[in-house]
Motif scaffolding. Structure first.
Motif, PDB file in Angstrom:
ATOM      1  N   LYS A  49       8.620  41.131-103.133  1.00  0.00           N
ATOM      2  CA  LYS A  49       7.711  40.634-102.412  1.00  0.00           C
ATOM      3  C   LYS A  49       6.506  40.923-103.631  1.00  0.00           C
ATOM      4  O   LYS A  49       6.395  42.212-104.024  1.00  0.00           O
TER       5      LYS A  49
ATOM      6  N   ARG B 110       1.314  42.955-102.149  1.00  0.00           N
ATOM      7  CA  ARG B 110       1.858  44.204-101.601  1.00  0.00           C
ATOM      8  C   ARG B 110       0.700  45.180-100.973  1.00  0.00           C
ATOM      9  O   ARG B 110      -0.644  44.802-101.350  1.00  0.00           O
TER      10      ARG B 110
ATOM     11  N   GLU C 166       6.201  39.320 -94.696  1.00  0.00           N
ATOM     12  CA  GLU C 166       6.007  38.503 -95.750  1.00  0.00           C
ATOM     13  C   GLU C 166       5.514  39.199 -96.987  1.00  0.00           C
ATOM     14  O   GLU C 166       5.706  38.481 -98.168  1.00  0.00           O
TER      15      GLU C 166
ATOM     16  N   GLY D  60       2.541  36.013 -97.281  1.00  0.00           N
ATOM     17  CA  GLY D  60       2.856  36.198 -98.734  1.00  0.00           C
ATOM     18  C   GLY D  60       2.294  35.238 -99.769  1.00  0.00           C
ATOM     19  O   GLY D  60       1.963  34.189 -99.351  1.00  0.00           O
TER      20      GLY D  60
END
Length: 329
Positions: free
Chosen positions: A111, A114, A166, A328
């Motif tokens: 991912k 963060r 996500e 995300g």
């Protein structure tokens, strides 16, 4: 013909209104995401507090401190985190040289977007706000162990959840936070928060950054009250409101109060100021106290007797709600 014309106009207007209504409904449905947020286990979080306290006071350069370090690293490994130990030396206000370790973990490395979760894992070597045994170290069940426990249970919950967030999660357990000068002597606040100061100037990954961070400090006390702390509101008011609104939606608004209180020089201050990452502090405040904190702060009463599973749940579930609501990129 006239009647037919009027009827046609009315049908067109009805159709237009219905279409707008459907559009508004769709937009609202798109805004309100149906997110399966996993449940935070308060029993397991409580056990994480117990585990730390049973080692004894986690004062740097002691055996309980060393044992706790190994325990935390093992827990992070068990939860699938990539672990880094950041070792360094620091001088204390009274001239000791401490061997310190910031314990860093990362999950969901794929991912790109963060967030950073943090707590301190050391405990105070004196009970300077107590009236007895003032020169002995404290258990630090709330001041230290509770924040670590909440972060550990968040990671464990995510590891076992069928649906993952996500976003990626990085965590830091800061060392050397809790041993500044005694409270009645004043002194330079930079004697506190040694681990976050070091990390903020020497990040474990070059150019590391995060979307934002949340610091958990004293988050397990019975009947805890969390207000909007001053430095959090200065550096990241949007994140404060995000967390407090999530607490309201999840039914824990009775722990998270809307009032703003004085700034506290905690680990988040240095992450903001030196690390340039917007980080907020969830930290207990007692509005009836003369020194900001609940009365057990830096006393021997900071033990398992004042730890509340319900408080751990309120904080942990709120944090999970925030994490799972993030999109995300």
């Amino acid at each position: 013909m006239k009647n037919l014309f009027i009827i046609s106009i009315l049908l067109l207007l009805f159709s237009a209104c219905t279409g707008d209504s459907k559009k508004e409904t769709t937009e609202k449905e798109e805004t309100k995401r149906d997110i399966p947020v996993p449940s935070f286990n308060q029993d397991k979080a409580y056990q994480f507090v117990v585990d730390q306290v049973e080692f004894g006071p986690r004062v740097p350069n002691t055996e309980p401190h060393r044992q706790t370090e190994e325990y935390l690293v093992n827990q992070l490994n068990e939860f699938g985190a990539k672990v880094t130990r950041q070792k360094f030396e620091a001088e204390t206000y009274d001239g000791e040289i401490w061997n310190l370790t910031n314990i860093i973990g990362s999950i969901l490395p794929e991912k790109k977007r963060r967030i950073l979760l943090a707590a301190h894992w050391d405990t105070r070597k004196i009970a300077d706000k107590d009236t007895e045994r003032t020169n002995e170290p404290i258990d630090g069940a709330n001041d230290g162990a509770s924040g670590v426990a909440v972060v550990l249970e968040i990671l464990r919950t995510i590891q076992q959840a069928e649906v993952k967030p996500e976003i990626g999660i990085d965590i830091i357990f800061f060392d050397g936070e809790d041993n500044g000068m005694p409270h009645n002597t004043g002194g330079d606040p930079d004697w506190w928060c040694l681990g976050s100061q070091y990390w903020s100037k020497n990040k474990h990954v070059s150019n590391y950054s995060a979307y934002y961070g949340i610091l958990f400090d004293m988050v397990g006390g019975v009947n805890a009250q969390f207000y909007k702390e001053g430095f959090s509101m200065k550096y990241a008011p949007g994140i404060v409101n995000k967390v407090w609104n999530a607490a309201e939606r999840t039914g824990y608004g009775n722990y998270f109060f809307s009032g703003e209180v004085d700034p506290i020089t905690d680990d988040h201050y240095y992450v903001n100021e030196y690390g340039k990452i917007p980080m907020i502090d969830i930290i207990a405040h007692d509005p009836l106290s003369n020194h900001f904190f609940p009365d057990f702060h830096h006393t021997h009463d900071d033990n398992m007797d004042i730890i509340s599973q319900e408080t751990l749940k309120a904080v942990g579930q709120t944090a999970l709600q925030v994490i799972y609501e993030e999109k995300g990129r």
